[in-house]
Design an enzyme around this catalytic site. Structure first.
Site, PDB file in Angstrom:
ATOM      1  N   HIS A   1      -6.936  -5.894   2.122  1.00  0.00           N
ATOM      2  CA  HIS A   1      -5.789  -5.350   2.852  1.00  0.00           C
ATOM      3  C   HIS A   1      -5.250  -6.442   3.770  1.00  0.00           C
ATOM      4  O   HIS A   1      -6.020  -7.071   4.506  1.00  0.00           O
ATOM      5  CB  HIS A   1      -6.229  -4.185   3.756  1.00  0.00           C
ATOM      6  CG  HIS A   1      -6.765  -2.986   3.049  1.00  0.00           C
ATOM      7  ND1 HIS A   1      -6.050  -1.818   2.897  1.00  0.00           N
ATOM      8  CD2 HIS A   1      -7.964  -2.757   2.455  1.00  0.00           C
ATOM      9  CE1 HIS A   1      -6.789  -0.916   2.260  1.00  0.00           C
ATOM     10  NE2 HIS A   1      -7.959  -1.460   1.985  1.00  0.00           N
TER      11      HIS A   1
ATOM     12  N   GLY B   1     -15.265   3.392   3.699  1.00  0.00           N
ATOM     13  CA  GLY B   1     -13.890   3.817   3.440  1.00  0.00           C
ATOM     14  C   GLY B   1     -13.293   3.274   2.157  1.00  0.00           C
ATOM     15  O   GLY B   1     -12.107   3.457   1.908  1.00  0.00           O
ATOM     16  N   GLN B   2     -14.117   2.607   1.329  1.00  0.00           N
ATOM     17  CA  GLN B   2     -13.564   2.134   0.056  1.00  0.00           C
ATOM     18  C   GLN B   2     -13.331   3.326  -0.861  1.00  0.00           C
ATOM     19  O   GLN B   2     -14.232   4.162  -1.060  1.00  0.00           O
ATOM     20  CB  GLN B   2     -14.517   1.131  -0.615  1.00  0.00           C
ATOM     21  CG  GLN B   2     -13.872   0.475  -1.848  1.00  0.00           C
ATOM     22  CD  GLN B   2     -14.763  -0.554  -2.523  1.00  0.00           C
ATOM     23  OE1 GLN B   2     -15.921  -0.765  -2.136  1.00  0.00           O
ATOM     24  NE2 GLN B   2     -14.237  -1.200  -3.549  1.00  0.00           N
TER      25      GLN B   2
ATOM     26  N   ASP C   1       0.855  -1.187   0.000  1.00  0.00           N
ATOM     27  CA  ASP C   1       0.000   0.000   0.000  1.00  0.00           C
ATOM     28  C   ASP C   1       0.893   1.239   0.000  1.00  0.00           C
ATOM     29  O   ASP C   1       1.898   1.303   0.719  1.00  0.00           O
ATOM     30  CB  ASP C   1      -0.916  -0.013   1.234  1.00  0.00           C
ATOM     31  CG  ASP C   1      -2.074   0.964   1.098  1.00  0.00           C
ATOM     32  OD1 ASP C   1      -3.223   0.496   0.989  1.00  0.00           O
ATOM     33  OD2 ASP C   1      -1.832   2.187   1.104  1.00  0.00           O
ATOM     34  N   ILE C   2       0.512   2.240  -0.779  1.00  0.00           N
ATOM     35  CA  ILE C   2       1.325   3.451  -0.911  1.00  0.00           C
ATOM     36  C   ILE C   2       1.318   4.271   0.379  1.00  0.00           C
ATOM     37  O   ILE C   2       2.219   5.079   0.613  1.00  0.00           O
ATOM     38  CB  ILE C   2       0.809   4.288  -2.118  1.00  0.00           C
ATOM     39  CG1 ILE C   2       1.914   5.173  -2.674  1.00  0.00           C
ATOM     40  CG2 ILE C   2      -0.432   5.081  -1.782  1.00  0.00           C
ATOM     41  CD1 ILE C   2       1.595   5.735  -4.055  1.00  0.00           C
TER      42      ILE C   2
ATOM     43  N   HIS D   1     -10.206  -5.644  -3.569  1.00  0.00           N
ATOM     44  CA  HIS D   1      -8.877  -5.821  -2.972  1.00  0.00           C
ATOM     45  C   HIS D   1      -9.040  -6.166  -1.506  1.00  0.00           C
ATOM     46  O   HIS D   1      -9.988  -5.730  -0.861  1.00  0.00           O
ATOM     47  CB  HIS D   1      -8.022  -4.563  -3.113  1.00  0.00           C
ATOM     48  CG  HIS D   1      -8.646  -3.323  -2.543  1.00  0.00           C
ATOM     49  ND1 HIS D   1      -9.585  -2.581  -3.232  1.00  0.00           N
ATOM     50  CD2 HIS D   1      -8.492  -2.690  -1.352  1.00  0.00           C
ATOM     51  CE1 HIS D   1      -9.959  -1.547  -2.489  1.00  0.00           C
ATOM     52  NE2 HIS D   1      -9.319  -1.589  -1.330  1.00  0.00           N
TER      53      HIS D   1
HETATM   54  P1  5GP Z   1      -9.652   1.226   0.119  1.00  0.00           P
HETATM   55  O1  5GP Z   1      -9.722   2.474   0.938  1.00  0.00           O
HETATM   56  O2  5GP Z   1     -10.345   1.394  -1.229  1.00  0.00           O
HETATM   57  O3  5GP Z   1     -10.074  -0.010   0.833  1.00  0.00           O
HETATM   58  O4  5GP Z   1      -8.105   0.985  -0.150  1.00  0.00           O
HETATM   59  C1  5GP Z   1      -7.387   1.575  -1.190  1.00  0.00           C
HETATM   60  C2  5GP Z   1      -5.948   1.584  -0.765  1.00  0.00           C
HETATM   61  O5  5GP Z   1      -5.159   1.856  -1.912  1.00  0.00           O
HETATM   62  C3  5GP Z   1      -5.606   2.667   0.263  1.00  0.00           C
HETATM   63  O6  5GP Z   1      -5.103   2.064   1.464  1.00  0.00           O
HETATM   64  C4  5GP Z   1      -4.550   3.514  -0.439  1.00  0.00           C
HETATM   65  O7  5GP Z   1      -3.504   3.934   0.421  1.00  0.00           O
HETATM   66  C5  5GP Z   1      -4.037   2.604  -1.531  1.00  0.00           C
HETATM   67  N1  5GP Z   1      -3.566   3.293  -2.717  1.00  0.00           N
HETATM   68  C6  5GP Z   1      -4.141   4.385  -3.310  1.00  0.00           C
HETATM   69  N2  5GP Z   1      -3.449   4.737  -4.405  1.00  0.00           N
HETATM   70  C7  5GP Z   1      -2.403   3.857  -4.498  1.00  0.00           C
HETATM   71  C8  5GP Z   1      -1.327   3.712  -5.439  1.00  0.00           C
HETATM   72  O8  5GP Z   1      -1.175   4.439  -6.416  1.00  0.00           O
HETATM   73  N3  5GP Z   1      -0.445   2.690  -5.203  1.00  0.00           N
HETATM   74  C9  5GP Z   1      -0.571   1.847  -4.131  1.00  0.00           C
HETATM   75  N4  5GP Z   1       0.356   0.903  -3.999  1.00  0.00           N
HETATM   76  N5  5GP Z   1      -1.584   1.944  -3.238  1.00  0.00           N
HETATM   77  C10 5GP Z   1      -2.485   2.938  -3.427  1.00  0.00           C
END
Ligand code: 5GP
Ligand code: ZN
Length: 119
Positions: free
Chosen positions: A107, A98-99, A35-36, A105
């Site tokens: 985590h 929070g998506q 994760d970034i 995906h």
């Molecule tokens: P969500 O909030 O949708 O469950 O998770 C999306 C995740 O993607 C977040 O934890 C966010 O930090 C990560 N993310 C967003 N943009 C990027 C990116 O460009 N590269 C990587 N490796 N992770 C990303």
């Protein structure tokens, strides 16, 4: 068509190699990368290469890939040596949860105490 890459999807771009990512595991059907913006010492995202908007949609359309996704999440945890200390798998589903990226995906979070509420 269901599962096809979406031109406006960040994770489809990572699968296509158009956006770089720190890949830690790859199979024919899944990709795992860091994760970034990590919320724990280990914070890896495991995604299917096909595009579905969330885990439930993936499970409905592709049960075998969904099982592989969970297996690969466990392999990531083993590689990261966080099995014994414990780790958390999270599927945020919907903006209200929070998506932010609407490509399924999971985590994989660990490497610190994970017994409080978070993420
Ligand atoms: P969500 O909030 O949708 O469950 O998770 C999306 C995740 O993607 C977040 O934890 C966010 O930090 C990560 N993310 C967003 N943009 C990027 C990116 O460009 N590269 C990587 N490796 N992770 C990303
Ligand atoms: Zn996508």
């Amino acid at each position: 068509m269901a599962g096809e890459p979406q031109s406006d999807c960040l994770f489809c771009k990572i699968v296509a190699g158009e956006i770089p990512a720190t890949v830690v595991r790859e199979t024919e059907r899944t990709l795992a990368f860091r994760d970034i913006s990590p919320k724990a010492p280990t914070h890896v995202l495991v995604i299917p290469k096909v595009h579905y908007p969330n885990a439930a949609a993936l499970a409905d359309a592709e049960p075998e890939i969904t099982a592989e996704l969970l297996f690969q999440a466990g392999e990531v945890a083993a590689d990261e040596k966080i099995v014994e200390s414990g780790y958390r798998l999270i599927f945020n589903t919907g903006a209200g949860a929070g998506q932010t990226i609407f490509h399924a995906h999971v985590h994989v979070l660990g490497g610190r105490p994970m017994n409080e509420n978070m993420v």
